[in-house]
Design a protein around this motif. Structure first.
Motif, short mmCIF file in Angstrom:
data_model
loop_
_atom_site.label_atom_id
_atom_site.label_comp_id
_atom_site.label_asym_id
_atom_site.label_seq_id
_atom_site.Cartn_x
_atom_site.Cartn_y
_atom_site.Cartn_z
N VAL A 31 -15.32 42.41 -1.90
CA VAL A 31 -14.31 42.66 -0.32
C VAL A 31 -14.50 41.78 0.30
O VAL A 31 -14.27 40.59 1.25
CB VAL A 31 -12.94 43.11 -1.11
N ARG A 80 -8.74 48.52 1.59
CA ARG A 80 -9.37 47.42 1.06
C ARG A 80 -7.70 46.43 0.31
O ARG A 80 -7.86 44.90 0.46
CB ARG A 80 -9.42 47.34 -0.46
N TYR A 125 -6.98 41.84 0.81
CA TYR A 125 -6.50 41.14 0.09
C TYR A 125 -5.51 40.24 1.07
O TYR A 125 -5.51 39.26 0.21
CB TYR A 125 -6.35 42.42 -1.03
N LEU A 170 -7.36 37.74 2.60
CA LEU A 170 -7.95 37.38 1.96
C LEU A 170 -7.60 35.93 1.13
O LEU A 170 -7.21 34.71 1.41
CB LEU A 170 -8.56 37.62 0.86
N PRO A 214 -9.02 37.18 -3.92
CA PRO A 214 -9.78 37.92 -3.81
C PRO A 214 -10.45 38.02 -5.67
O PRO A 214 -10.36 37.95 -5.87
CB PRO A 214 -8.39 39.65 -3.89
#
Lengths: 163, 163
Positions: free
Chosen positions: A32, A143, A147, A150, A157
Motif C-alpha cells: 500500500v 491501512r 485504501y 488511494l 489498491p
C-alpha cells in the motif's frame, strides 16, 4: 470439514502463527505504501486527517519498539521522531528493517508470557497478547484509511486478502 | 512487568478472549454506524467506493453465517441479500441480532477445532482460526474506511481504542 490430525494442538493460534499473521499484514501494508506516489504519500489527505506517511511513522514507532519492550521488559516513551527524509524509499527501508527487528525480538517471547500484564510505552496497560493485537489492529485500521486515499486518487489498491 | 500467576496458561489467546476481542470490535463498529446520519450511511462515498451501509451488509453476511458454518460444518453460499429497508435502525437491529448469534454459535466451537481446515462459504480455504481472524480483520479494514467518510463529513468518529 477436515479434522486436524495434530490432536494435541488445542490452542487458538500459536506464537509462530501470530507472527506470520502480523508479517502478512505488514507485507500488504508495504505494498500500500508503494502504491502511493511520493508526493501523495507525504501530502494527500482527506477531512483534515494525516497523510499516510505520518500513519506509517506511527506504525514504525509502535512495532519494533513495542515488541522490544515486551522482550526486554524495559519501557521507553513512545517516539515518532523518525527520520524518513520525506522519501518513500527511506520509509520502505525503515519498514524492512522493522520486519527483521520484529522477527528477531519475537523469537525471544516466551509462550507463558502472552498473559502477562504490561504497560506499553509506559502508558497503555494490557496483556502481552492484547498489546500485540492492538499493534496489528491499529495497522489494519490505518491501512483501511489509506485504501480510501488511494481510491480518491484513482489508484487501485492491492487486494486485501493477498498477504 | 507483572508475571502471570496462572503458569499453566501457555497460550497466546483463549477462545473466550478471542470472542471478547471480536465483540469489542463489533461494539465499536456499532458506534461508527450510529455516528452516520441515515442519509450519509446509505449514500455517502469517496472515490467510487461503496457507502458504509453496504460494507455493513457485507460484515453481517460474513459474521453469524461464517461462525454457523464452522459449528455445523454445513456450507452455505455467501449471501448479502439482507433486508435493511434503507434504515439505520434496521441495520443496528440486525447488528445486535448478529451479536447474540455469534455468542450462541461460539459456545459450540470446540478448542481442538481452531486448526481444522475449512472452506468458508464454499470458497475461501483456511483454518478455523485464520477464517475468524479474516472476519475480524475485514471488519477493522472497512471500519477504518468509514472513519475517513466520517472525517470527510466533518463528524468526529468514536475513539479507536474504546471497545
Amino acid at each position: 470439514m477436515e479434522t486436524n490430525t495434530n490432536t494435541t494442538l488445542q490452542t487458538v493460534i500459536t506464537p509462530e502463527e501470530l507472527l506470520a499473521q502480523w508479517q502478512g499484514h505488514r507485507n500488504l501494508t508495504r505494498r500500500v505504501i508503494e502504491a502511493f506516489t511520493e508526493k501523495d504519500l507525504f501530502n494527500f489527505s482527506i477531512g483534515g486527517m494525516r497523510p499516510f506517511s505520518e500513519m506509517v511513522v506511527e506504525l514504525l514507532a509502535i512495532a519494533a519498539p513495542g515488541i522490544k519492550e515486551i522482550v526486554t521488559g524495559k519501557t521507553a516513551a513512545f517516539n515518532e521522531d523518525i527520520n524518513h527524509e520525506n522519501k518513500k524509499a527511506k520509509l520502505l527501508e525503515l519498514w524492512d528493517k522493522t520486519t527483521e527487528d520484529i522477527n528477531t525480538y519475537w523469537a525471544q517471547i516466551k509462550p507463558e508470557q502472552f498473559h502477562d500484564t504490561i504497560k506499553s510505552f509506559g502508558e497503555y496497560e494490557g496483556t502481552v497478547w492484547s498489546s500485540i493485537f492492538y499493534f496489528i489492529d491499529n495497522e489494519i485500521h490505518h491501512r483501511g484509511q489509506a485504501y480510501v486515499y488511494l481510491r480518491a486518487l484513482n489508484i487501485e489498491p492491492p487486494f486485501f486478502y493477498e498477504r
